[in-house]
Design an enzyme around this catalytic site. Structure first.
Site, mmCIF file in Angstrom:
data_model
loop_
_atom_site.group_PDB
_atom_site.id
_atom_site.type_symbol
_atom_site.label_atom_id
_atom_site.label_comp_id
_atom_site.label_asym_id
_atom_site.label_seq_id
_atom_site.Cartn_x
_atom_site.Cartn_y
_atom_site.Cartn_z
ATOM 1 N N GLU A 167 -0.330 -7.876 -1.341
ATOM 2 C CA GLU A 167 -0.139 -6.608 -0.626
ATOM 3 C C GLU A 167 -0.281 -6.820 0.883
ATOM 4 O O GLU A 167 -1.181 -6.304 1.537
ATOM 5 C CB GLU A 167 -1.105 -5.543 -1.147
ATOM 6 C CG GLU A 167 -0.788 -5.112 -2.567
ATOM 7 C CD GLU A 167 -1.587 -3.916 -3.056
ATOM 8 O OE1 GLU A 167 -1.081 -3.202 -3.958
ATOM 9 O OE2 GLU A 167 -2.706 -3.691 -2.551
ATOM 10 N N GLU A 269 2.634 -4.922 -9.592
ATOM 11 C CA GLU A 269 1.469 -4.174 -10.049
ATOM 12 C C GLU A 269 1.871 -2.750 -10.414
ATOM 13 O O GLU A 269 2.582 -2.091 -9.657
ATOM 14 C CB GLU A 269 0.386 -4.081 -8.965
ATOM 15 C CG GLU A 269 -0.222 -5.396 -8.553
ATOM 16 C CD GLU A 269 -1.346 -5.186 -7.538
ATOM 17 O OE1 GLU A 269 -1.894 -4.054 -7.459
ATOM 18 O OE2 GLU A 269 -1.680 -6.155 -6.829
#
Length: 375
Positions: A167, A269
């Protein structure tokens, strides 16, 4: 993923091209997805602390065997540099990789380049690298990546996919590689990619952002990295509906980035609660009906419907450019000592109501749905 994610402020000001209108079923979908994965980073610590898992029929079963029976294609494992609790490092992923290969499950390695959690709000340098120069950090990234991936190759369990950062909306190795230092960020990403390619022939590298429904963020980040010579194989997205928008946003962004950059995309995710109740006394991240998506109740059926909907959305990405998806921390059940904070053995788990097991540690229907997906 950790607690909550932040958008790069500047990214929000980038004028995004007109939204594409792709939705699940709007393109010719593949009969299956090549990546039908689960992040199981918490598993070694869970097992060491007594965590057990049961099949839907109530039979105690090895966790990796449950994945294999369900048809899971990939296991995602995060790697920290020097974690306080000694987990999520090379020493623990190597034996787990052996177990996975024995059951035919491929490996997605997720490098965080930190001693702890990395996400858009947290990208701390490893303590041992705190005073490194840019050149030293680049070398450290290369050596760490090469060491872990080389060890996997040496034992006959090479990675299939490798995330160079987790991320990374706000960069990596803060502050040296944050979003205000894009040249440094590109240098670090190129170093990790180079190490992956040098150690593991055929490996596919992923650059991963959160906020999977936000086209402006992806344009800002990937345009900047491309202009600085960063070459990736796959675009990774986090997509949680309580933070990142509607499935139509995800569908549009999948279509958009795969067309704009010519590389496939992966939902790296996602997750959804099967209940709003808590088990361990530590407040869960999703604990109110206001956080739910309409049509997807916090029940085992609602969770199962959600994973199917995400799979359908990825499979509908035009030109077969949606590789698949990974369910985040499906085996992170409430086991005492296996909480959020690696520095605090008494910390709780705020994710057990989004695991793929009920509070009796019995597998929920979504586990089989992930592995057996067909469009």
């Amino acid at each position: 993923m950790r607690r909550r994610t932040l958008l790069k402020a500047a990214a929000a000001s980038v004028a995004a091209p007109a939204l594409l209108t792709a939705t699940a079923g709007s393109a010719s979908a593949a009969t299956s997805l090549s990546v039908r994965g689960i992040d199981i980073s918490s598993l070694p610590k869970s097992e060491a602390l007594g965590g057990v898992y049961y099949s839907t029929s109530g039979t105690k079963t090895d966790a990796v065997q449950l994945m294999s029976t369900a048809g899971i294609s990939h296991a995602r494992l995060k790697v920290w540099v020097n974690p306080a609790d000694g987990y999520n490092n090379e020493a623990h992923i190597l034996p787990l990789a052996v177990r996975l290969k024995a059951k035919g499950i491929k490996l997605l390695v997720d490098f965080h380049y930190s001693d702890t959690w990395c996400d858009p709000a947290n990208q701390a340098k490893p303590a041992a690298w705190a005073n490194y120069t840019v050149a030293q950090l680049s070398t450290a990234v290369y050596n760490h990546t090469a060491d872990v991936l080389g060890a996997l190759v040496a034992q006959g369990t090479p990675a299939d996919l490798v995330q160079i950062g987790n991320e990374t909306d706000g960069g990596v190795l803060w502050p040296t590689g944050n979003w205000d230092n894009l040249d440094n960020l590109a240098t670090f990403l190129k170093s990790g990619i180079s190490a992956a390619k040098a150690t593991t022939p055929g490996v596919r590298t992923i650059l991963h952002l959160s906020n999977g429904g936000t086209q402006s963020l992806y344009t800002w980040f990937f345009d900047n990295m491309k202009s600085r010579g960063v070459a990736w194989d796959v675009i990774g997205m986090s997509f949680y509906p309580y933070w990142h928008g509607a499935l139509t946003d995800l569908a549009a962004n999948l279509a958009y980035v795969t067309a704009r950059y010519g590389t496939p995309a992966l939902v790296a995710e996602t997750a959804y609660p099967w209940t709003l109740t808590d088990k361990d006394g530590f407040a869960n991240l999703v604990n109110a009906s206001s956080q739910l998506t309409s049509g997807y109740p916090a029940t085992s059926a609602g969770q199962n419907a959600w994973v199917r909907a995400v799979a359908d959305t990825v499979a509908a990405t035009p030109n077969g450019m949606g590789l698949g998806y990974v369910y985040w921390e499906g085996f992170w059940t409430a086991v005492t000592g296996n909480g959020w904070d690696p520095t605090n053995a008494s910390s709780g788990n705020n994710w057990e109501n989004q695991a793929l097991f009920d509070y009796s540690s019995k597998a929920l229907p979504a586990l089989a749905s992930i592995g057996s997906y067909r469009a």
